[in-house]
Motif scaffolding. Structure first.
Motif, PDB file in Angstrom:
ATOM      1  N   ILE A  76      45.280  40.306  37.637  1.00  0.00           N
ATOM      2  CA  ILE A  76      44.022  40.900  37.182  1.00  0.00           C
ATOM      3  C   ILE A  76      43.950  42.385  37.494  1.00  0.00           C
ATOM      4  O   ILE A  76      43.616  43.202  36.632  1.00  0.00           O
ATOM      5  N   LEU A  77      44.280  42.751  38.735  1.00  0.00           N
ATOM      6  CA  LEU A  77      44.123  44.133  39.168  1.00  0.00           C
ATOM      7  C   LEU A  77      45.366  44.960  38.839  1.00  0.00           C
ATOM      8  O   LEU A  77      46.483  44.520  39.097  1.00  0.00           O
ATOM      9  N   PRO A  78      45.178  46.163  38.305  1.00  0.00           N
ATOM     10  CA  PRO A  78      46.337  47.040  38.066  1.00  0.00           C
ATOM     11  C   PRO A  78      47.026  47.371  39.389  1.00  0.00           C
ATOM     12  O   PRO A  78      46.375  47.652  40.389  1.00  0.00           O
ATOM     13  N   ASN A  79      48.349  47.334  39.391  1.00  0.00           N
ATOM     14  CA  ASN A  79      49.074  47.612  40.636  1.00  0.00           C
ATOM     15  C   ASN A  79      50.379  48.342  40.383  1.00  0.00           C
ATOM     16  O   ASN A  79      51.279  48.324  41.215  1.00  0.00           O
ATOM     17  N   GLU A 104      36.217  44.069  29.182  1.00  0.00           N
ATOM     18  CA  GLU A 104      37.151  42.951  29.174  1.00  0.00           C
ATOM     19  C   GLU A 104      37.818  42.823  30.543  1.00  0.00           C
ATOM     20  O   GLU A 104      38.167  43.819  31.169  1.00  0.00           O
ATOM     21  N   LEU A 105      37.960  41.591  31.003  1.00  0.00           N
ATOM     22  CA  LEU A 105      38.615  41.353  32.286  1.00  0.00           C
ATOM     23  C   LEU A 105      40.121  41.345  32.069  1.00  0.00           C
ATOM     24  O   LEU A 105      40.740  40.296  31.812  1.00  0.00           O
ATOM     25  N   SER A 106      40.730  42.520  32.143  1.00  0.00           N
ATOM     26  CA  SER A 106      42.169  42.651  31.956  1.00  0.00           C
ATOM     27  C   SER A 106      42.649  43.887  32.697  1.00  0.00           C
ATOM     28  O   SER A 106      41.865  44.796  33.007  1.00  0.00           O
ATOM     29  N   CYS A 107      43.944  43.921  32.998  1.00  0.00           N
ATOM     30  CA  CYS A 107      44.512  45.076  33.694  1.00  0.00           C
ATOM     31  C   CYS A 107      44.282  46.365  32.912  1.00  0.00           C
ATOM     32  O   CYS A 107      43.929  47.395  33.478  1.00  0.00           O
ATOM     33  N   SER A 158      41.949  47.150  30.718  1.00  0.00           N
ATOM     34  CA  SER A 158      40.552  47.586  30.720  1.00  0.00           C
ATOM     35  C   SER A 158      40.156  48.153  32.083  1.00  0.00           C
ATOM     36  O   SER A 158      39.463  49.168  32.162  1.00  0.00           O
ATOM     37  N   LEU A 159      40.603  47.512  33.147  1.00  0.00           N
ATOM     38  CA  LEU A 159      40.261  47.976  34.489  1.00  0.00           C
ATOM     39  C   LEU A 159      40.947  49.292  34.822  1.00  0.00           C
ATOM     40  O   LEU A 159      40.375  50.146  35.511  1.00  0.00           O
ATOM     41  N   ARG A 160      42.160  49.463  34.319  1.00  0.00           N
ATOM     42  CA  ARG A 160      42.932  50.655  34.647  1.00  0.00           C
ATOM     43  C   ARG A 160      42.174  51.932  34.259  1.00  0.00           C
ATOM     44  O   ARG A 160      42.283  52.958  34.933  1.00  0.00           O
ATOM     45  N   GLU A 161      41.396  51.882  33.224  1.00  0.00           N
ATOM     46  CA  GLU A 161      40.648  53.046  32.761  1.00  0.00           C
ATOM     47  C   GLU A 161      39.697  53.570  33.830  1.00  0.00           C
ATOM     48  O   GLU A 161      39.355  54.745  33.873  1.00  0.00           O
ATOM     49  N   PHE A 162      39.272  52.670  34.737  1.00  0.00           N
ATOM     50  CA  PHE A 162      38.293  53.059  35.744  1.00  0.00           C
ATOM     51  C   PHE A 162      38.863  53.099  37.160  1.00  0.00           C
ATOM     52  O   PHE A 162      38.414  53.890  37.985  1.00  0.00           O
ATOM     53  N   VAL A 163      39.858  52.251  37.464  1.00  0.00           N
ATOM     54  CA  VAL A 163      40.336  52.164  38.846  1.00  0.00           C
ATOM     55  C   VAL A 163      41.587  52.986  39.111  1.00  0.00           C
ATOM     56  O   VAL A 163      41.907  53.282  40.264  1.00  0.00           O
ATOM     57  N   ASP A 164      42.289  53.348  38.067  1.00  0.00           N
ATOM     58  CA  ASP A 164      43.517  54.131  38.222  1.00  0.00           C
ATOM     59  C   ASP A 164      43.152  55.602  38.346  1.00  0.00           C
ATOM     60  O   ASP A 164      42.500  56.167  37.469  1.00  0.00           O
ATOM     61  N   ALA A 190      32.509  44.857  39.456  1.00  0.00           N
ATOM     62  CA  ALA A 190      32.337  43.476  39.891  1.00  0.00           C
ATOM     63  C   ALA A 190      33.033  42.539  38.912  1.00  0.00           C
ATOM     64  O   ALA A 190      32.725  42.548  37.712  1.00  0.00           O
ATOM     65  N   LEU A 191      33.977  41.778  39.425  1.00  0.00           N
ATOM     66  CA  LEU A 191      34.688  40.799  38.616  1.00  0.00           C
ATOM     67  C   LEU A 191      34.229  39.399  38.999  1.00  0.00           C
ATOM     68  O   LEU A 191      33.940  39.125  40.164  1.00  0.00           O
ATOM     69  N   GLU A 192      34.165  38.519  38.009  1.00  0.00           N
ATOM     70  CA  GLU A 192      33.854  37.114  38.262  1.00  0.00           C
ATOM     71  C   GLU A 192      34.964  36.254  37.681  1.00  0.00           C
ATOM     72  O   GLU A 192      35.392  36.457  36.540  1.00  0.00           O
ATOM     73  N   THR A 193      35.430  35.321  38.494  1.00  0.00           N
ATOM     74  CA  THR A 193      36.493  34.419  38.072  1.00  0.00           C
ATOM     75  C   THR A 193      36.250  33.043  38.688  1.00  0.00           C
ATOM     76  O   THR A 193      35.572  32.932  39.723  1.00  0.00           O
ATOM     77  N   SER A 194      36.782  32.020  38.086  1.00  0.00           N
ATOM     78  CA  SER A 194      36.493  30.644  38.523  1.00  0.00           C
ATOM     79  C   SER A 194      37.466  30.146  39.574  1.00  0.00           C
ATOM     80  O   SER A 194      37.680  28.939  39.696  1.00  0.00           O
ATOM     81  N   ASN A 195      38.056  31.028  40.349  1.00  0.00           N
ATOM     82  CA  ASN A 195      38.986  30.624  41.398  1.00  0.00           C
ATOM     83  C   ASN A 195      38.267  29.792  42.467  1.00  0.00           C
ATOM     84  O   ASN A 195      37.212  30.200  42.982  1.00  0.00           O
ATOM     85  N   GLU A 196      38.812  28.643  42.813  1.00  0.00           N
ATOM     86  CA  GLU A 196      38.158  27.716  43.744  1.00  0.00           C
ATOM     87  C   GLU A 196      37.974  28.327  45.135  1.00  0.00           C
ATOM     88  O   GLU A 196      37.027  27.992  45.850  1.00  0.00           O
TER      89      GLU A 196
END
Length: 616
Positions: free
Chosen positions: A78-81, A114-117, A119-125, A140-146
């Motif tokens: 999910i997160l750009p790295n 959109e929750l994708s690398c 889309s996020l890269r535009e703001f976090v990179d 803020a991201l939301e995901t259904s991880n248990e």
């Protein structure tokens, strides 16, 4: 799930007890310091209890693989790295039934993306959002991880030592507000000095911490084992100096192998990465959080009941008095409170004067540290120039390295200085705390006032509440023979009084080293001999000024907040005296000498006592 059901049952019993809530609202309404009805406060607390959030920031130097580790924990890329400097704004990941990402801006506006690398890269990179020029507050991201279902919120933060000052300031804001964290530390090289100072500054602000050593492909078992042994020694030493506890456990995880194993559903690869051990640690954090939230809720409700019982008992005692006796009693109570206020004012004045004095001393010490760092920098770089290195990359790198070396020296010395200083202030606070405790134990009126203060300043002036290590903050409050003192006042000092060193470890390294080092590259290239010495002089002066400004401004804010807390407390005492106690004396006939139903008061007291017992 069993813990969650028990927690919800207890909360539902309290919030569903209309008689209890009505009694609390009624009796606490006589206390001006409880402006918000108790039932509203309890409802808000209950809402937080049923849906608690445990925010866990992931901390570490830039390039340690924090984003990759978080992706591995989530089991999704999910997160750009893949950039040189990715995370330049906080990214919070919490549970949600619908996958989504929302960007929150400093203006208060928000936008769903959109929750994708990509889309996020535009703001976090940082390459796409240089120095956070897009003014993003957080994402803020939301995901259904248990793993996140019980309220765990993982936060990817800018790295320590990253390129921008704003990145460090953002990281430190999270540190000051939270109680647990994941520290990502290196295998090769081992914990470096700048990381050591940051960990030392931040660690004891957390009630718990998980240390994760990220193992990269190509690092041998021998290298990993040697690194774990060395890093453990460093952490034990940091823990000792920061007056906190190190469990001795470092969780070694190959984040890259872990994310591949999760994405491709390769159980073997995931097990070999040792990710399950880290996930187990995070699950334990969630379980402990549930118990903590439950205890906090019980303690807050019990404190409300104590205050209500104090009012009931006061009414019962007053019902036995004649009108004249009641007036005499009110005068006596007022005079006792006034006398206690004067005594406390003397202690506060003494403490305030001491804080002002220490503030001046700290400012002088900041100037000495800055001058010493500048003198050492000047001497070392001149020696290098005299040896024939007068320009080019070698001189630039040496200048940058020397800056960092002497800056870290200054931060360490300032940390030690603040540790001793806050210990001395802590002893004075202990005297003031004991005075308030004695008054509270002997006077219903004082108990009502102090309880009101605790509710009013839950994260500030928490007088009457037990707070361990008032001056603890970020590791600055020292202990005698390992025993940390406990006080019962001035909760707002818990963070600020000990925060300077940790804050400096963040802001100082990026602002002083980063900005000046970058400027140096343009200032001393292609200079010769005496010209090079003249060229570096304004840079050395700027270096000195920025060290002084950084240390001085942040420690001043610490002392100023301490003074504000003390003044606020005394202002509230005077307001309580003037607006409540004096008015009660003047309106005793109407407000207190009413038609008491003593049997009803006794029944109310007994009912409140039964509810307090049920909470235990």
């Amino acid at each position: 799930m069993v813990h969650e059901r028990i927690r919800c049952i207890m909360v539902d019993i309290i919030t569903g007890d209309s008689k209890l809530l009505s009694l609390l609202d009624t009796y606490l309404s006589f206390d001006v310091s409880n402006a918000i009805p108790a039932s509203e406060v309890i409802a808000k607390l209950a809402q937080g209890i049923k849906k608690p959030e445990l925010i866990v920031p992931v901390l570490g130097s830039q390039g340690m693989g924090k984003s990759t580790l978080i992706n591995a924990i989530l089991g999704a890329n999910i997160l750009p790295n893949d950039a040189d400097e990715t995370t330049c704004v906080p990214v919070e990941i919490r549970y949600g039934t619908r996958e989504k990402a929302v960007v929150y801006f400093q203006s208060g506006e928000s936008s769903e993306i959109e929750l994708s690398c990509d889309s996020l890269r535009e703001f976090v990179d940082n390459n796409e959002n240089d120095g956070n020029e897009k003014c993003v507050s957080h994402i803020a991201l939301e995901t259904s991880n248990e793993l996140l279902k019980n309220g765990l919120v993982i936060v990817d933060l800018p790295g320590v030592g990253s390129l921008t000052q704003n990145n460090h300031e953002t990281t430190m804001r999270y540190i000051r507000q939270l109680c647990t964290a994941i520290f990502v530390i290196p295998t090769v090289p081992t914990i470096r000095r700048s990381e050591e100072i940051f960990i030392r500054g931040a660690w004891s602000s957390f009630s718990s911490a998980i240390f994760v050593q990220n193992r990269w492909d190509g690092e041998t078992d021998e290298e990993v084992n040697d690194s774990v042994e060395f890093n453990s020694k460093v952490l034990r030493n940091i823990a000792k100096n920061a007056h906190t506890t190190f469990s001795g456990k470092i969780c070694v995880v190959n984040a890259y192998k872990a994310i591949l194993g999760r994405i491709h559903n390769n159980v073997t690869e995931c097990e070999e990465s040792n990710l399950p051990e880290l996930i187990s640690e995070l699950e334990n954090l969630g379980e402990n959080r549930i118990q903590t939230e439950k205890e906090n809720f019980k303690n807050k409700v019990a404190a409300y009941i104590d205050t209500a019982q104090a009012v009931v008992m006061q009414f019962i005692n007053e019902s036995k008095m004649s009108e004249e006796q009641l007036k005499v009693e009110r005068i006596k109570i007022r005079e006792e409170f006034e006398a206690a206020t004067k005594e406390i004012q003397i202690l506060v004045d003494d403490l305030t004067e001491c804080v002002h004095s220490e503030k001046d001393r700290a400012d002088i010490f900041a100037g000495e540290l800055a001058r010493m760092a500048a003198e050492n920098l000047r001497a070392d770089i001149r020696k290098l120039i005299d040896s024939g290195v007068v320009d080019g990359e070698q001189l630039t790198e040496a200048f940058s390295d020397y800056q960092e070396k002497y800056l870290l020296d200054a931060i360490e010395q300032h940390y030690d200085f603040m540790s001793q200083l806050t210990y001395e202030l802590g002893k004075k606070l202990e005297v003031l705390s004991e005075k308030i405790q004695v008054e509270r134990a002997s006077s219903f009126e004082a108990q009502k006032f102090e309880n009101g203060q605790a509710f009013k300043f839950e994260k500030g002036l928490a007088v009457g509440m037990d707070i361990a290590g008032v001056l603890g903050g970020i590791g600055a409050f020292s202990a005698v023979e390992g025993t940390i003192a406990s006080f019962t006042m001035l909760g707002s000092l818990a963070g600020p009084a000990g925060m300077a060193a940790g804050f400096l470890a963040g802001v100082g390294v990026s602002m002083v080293v980063g900005l000046i080092a970058h400027k140096t590259k343009h200032a001393i290239t292609a200079k010769r001999g005496s010209q090079a010495k003249r060229a570096i002089e304004p840079l050395v002066k700027e270096y000195e000024d920025k060290i002084y400004t950084t240390i001085s401004s942040n420690t001043n804010s610490v002392f100023d907040e301490m003074i504000d807390v003390l003044h606020t407390y005394m202002d509230d005492r005077r307001t309580y005296y003037e607006s409540v106690m004096c008015s009660k004396e003047q309106t005793a006939d109407d407000e207190y000498k009413c038609k008491y139903d003593v049997s009803e008061l006794n029944e109310h007291y007994t009912y409140l006592e039964s509810k307090k017992e049920a909470l235990r």
